[in-house]
Write a protein that holds these residues in place. Structure first.
Motif, PDB file in Angstrom:
ATOM      1  N   VAL A  51     -46.482 -17.867  31.745  1.00  0.00           N
ATOM      2  CA  VAL A  51     -46.300 -17.949  33.224  1.00  0.00           C
ATOM      3  C   VAL A  51     -47.384 -18.907  33.806  1.00  0.00           C
ATOM      4  CG1 VAL A  51     -47.674 -15.735  33.873  1.00  0.00           C
ATOM      5  CG2 VAL A  51     -45.793 -16.408  35.043  1.00  0.00           C
ATOM      6  N   GLU A  52     -46.854 -19.582  34.765  1.00  0.00           N
ATOM      7  CA  GLU A  52     -47.748 -20.352  35.618  1.00  0.00           C
ATOM      8  C   GLU A  52     -48.612 -19.536  36.563  1.00  0.00           C
ATOM      9  OE1 GLU A  52     -48.315 -23.968  38.626  1.00  0.00           O
ATOM     10  OE2 GLU A  52     -46.082 -23.481  38.003  1.00  0.00           O
ATOM     11  N   LEU A  53     -50.191 -19.830  36.384  1.00  0.00           N
ATOM     12  CA  LEU A  53     -51.101 -19.064  37.450  1.00  0.00           C
ATOM     13  C   LEU A  53     -50.999 -19.682  38.894  1.00  0.00           C
ATOM     14  CD1 LEU A  53     -53.470 -17.883  35.153  1.00  0.00           C
ATOM     15  CD2 LEU A  53     -51.804 -16.353  35.843  1.00  0.00           C
ATOM     16  N   PHE A  54     -51.307 -18.941  39.978  1.00  0.00           N
ATOM     17  CA  PHE A  54     -51.209 -19.629  40.983  1.00  0.00           C
ATOM     18  C   PHE A  54     -52.477 -20.614  41.287  1.00  0.00           C
ATOM     19  CE2 PHE A  54     -52.945 -19.661  45.420  1.00  0.00           C
ATOM     20  CZ  PHE A  54     -51.617 -20.109  46.049  1.00  0.00           C
ATOM     21  N   ASP A  55     -53.617 -20.103  40.718  1.00  0.00           N
ATOM     22  CA  ASP A  55     -54.658 -21.125  40.845  1.00  0.00           C
ATOM     23  C   ASP A  55     -54.958 -21.900  40.001  1.00  0.00           C
ATOM     24  OD1 ASP A  55     -55.737 -19.912  43.043  1.00  0.00           O
ATOM     25  OD2 ASP A  55     -56.743 -18.207  41.842  1.00  0.00           O
ATOM     26  N   GLY A  56     -53.890 -22.097  38.939  1.00  0.00           N
ATOM     27  CA  GLY A  56     -53.763 -23.138  37.722  1.00  0.00           C
ATOM     28  C   GLY A  56     -53.758 -22.468  36.453  1.00  0.00           C
ATOM     29  N   GLY A  57     -53.425 -23.227  35.663  1.00  0.00           N
ATOM     30  CA  GLY A  57     -53.266 -22.682  34.113  1.00  0.00           C
ATOM     31  C   GLY A  57     -52.121 -21.905  33.880  1.00  0.00           C
ATOM     32  N   GLU A  58     -51.965 -21.440  32.769  1.00  0.00           N
ATOM     33  CA  GLU A  58     -50.906 -20.375  32.134  1.00  0.00           C
ATOM     34  C   GLU A  58     -51.543 -19.337  31.444  1.00  0.00           C
ATOM     35  OE1 GLU A  58     -47.481 -23.770  31.378  1.00  0.00           O
ATOM     36  OE2 GLU A  58     -48.605 -23.043  29.718  1.00  0.00           O
TER      37      GLU A  58
END
Length: 183
Positions: A51-58
């Protein structure tokens, strides 16, 4: 006027459902409806996802093996979701800080902009994940939010809840505590 009322009722019935408890029918019918929309039950292996994180990254669920994870599906427009999220910082994140626990809220079916506006309005700073196309949610359920899946260190579902109820949330916290104590 009658046509307008019928159109409004049809629109309400077709909207994505918030909560799992219903005032229509019996408690057994409500439980049957909830069970019919749940794809992963207690004891089952939690389906893996990235899943994609809101603050960037996965973040990939399988990378969290060895931790207790509370996977929470929610939406900004859902009143029970907002009520539940209001308790998260102090009753989950702060309470279990420093332990092998992760609260993973996944916004179901919403774009980053909606989540960003919600975070701005509420002041929430804890990590959140995005699932705008419902790819992750659709692995676990077909309808109703908020939904929680407590996943044990071994990757199996320990508990699952639908909707928000203060007493049930307190029971979920107790189950998290018990799960963390097990090795």
């Amino acid at each position: 006027m009658l046509a307008l009322i019928a159109a409004i009722l049809a629109a309400i019935l077709l909207l994505p459902s918030c909560g799992g408890r219903t005032t229509r029918g019996t408690a057994a019918e409500s439980a049957d409806e909830t069970a019919a929309t749940t794809l992963v039950g207690v004891g089952a292996a939690a389906p893996d996802f990235t899943v994609e994180l809101f603050d960037g990254g996965e973040l990939t669920l399988s990378s969290l093996r060895g931790k207790v994870v509370l996977l929470n599906f929610w939406a900004t427009w859902c009143p029970p979701c907002r009520e539940e999220l209001a308790r998260v910082q102090t009753e989950l994140i702060d309470r279990f800080a420093g332990r092998d626990f992760l609260f993973l809220p996944v916004s179901r079916g919403e774009e980053r902009s909606a989540v960003a506006a919600f975070r701005e309005r509420t002041g929430y700073a804890f990590p959140m994940a995005l699932d705008p196309e419902r790819r992750v949610y659709d692995l676990y359920a077909t309808n109703f939010i908020p939904r929680n899946f407590l996943i044990g260190r071994d990757g199996r579902v320990v508990a699952a809840t639908v909707g928000y109820d203060g007493e049930e949330f307190a029971e979920l916290i107790a189950t998290i505590e018990q799960t963390l104590e097990k090795r």
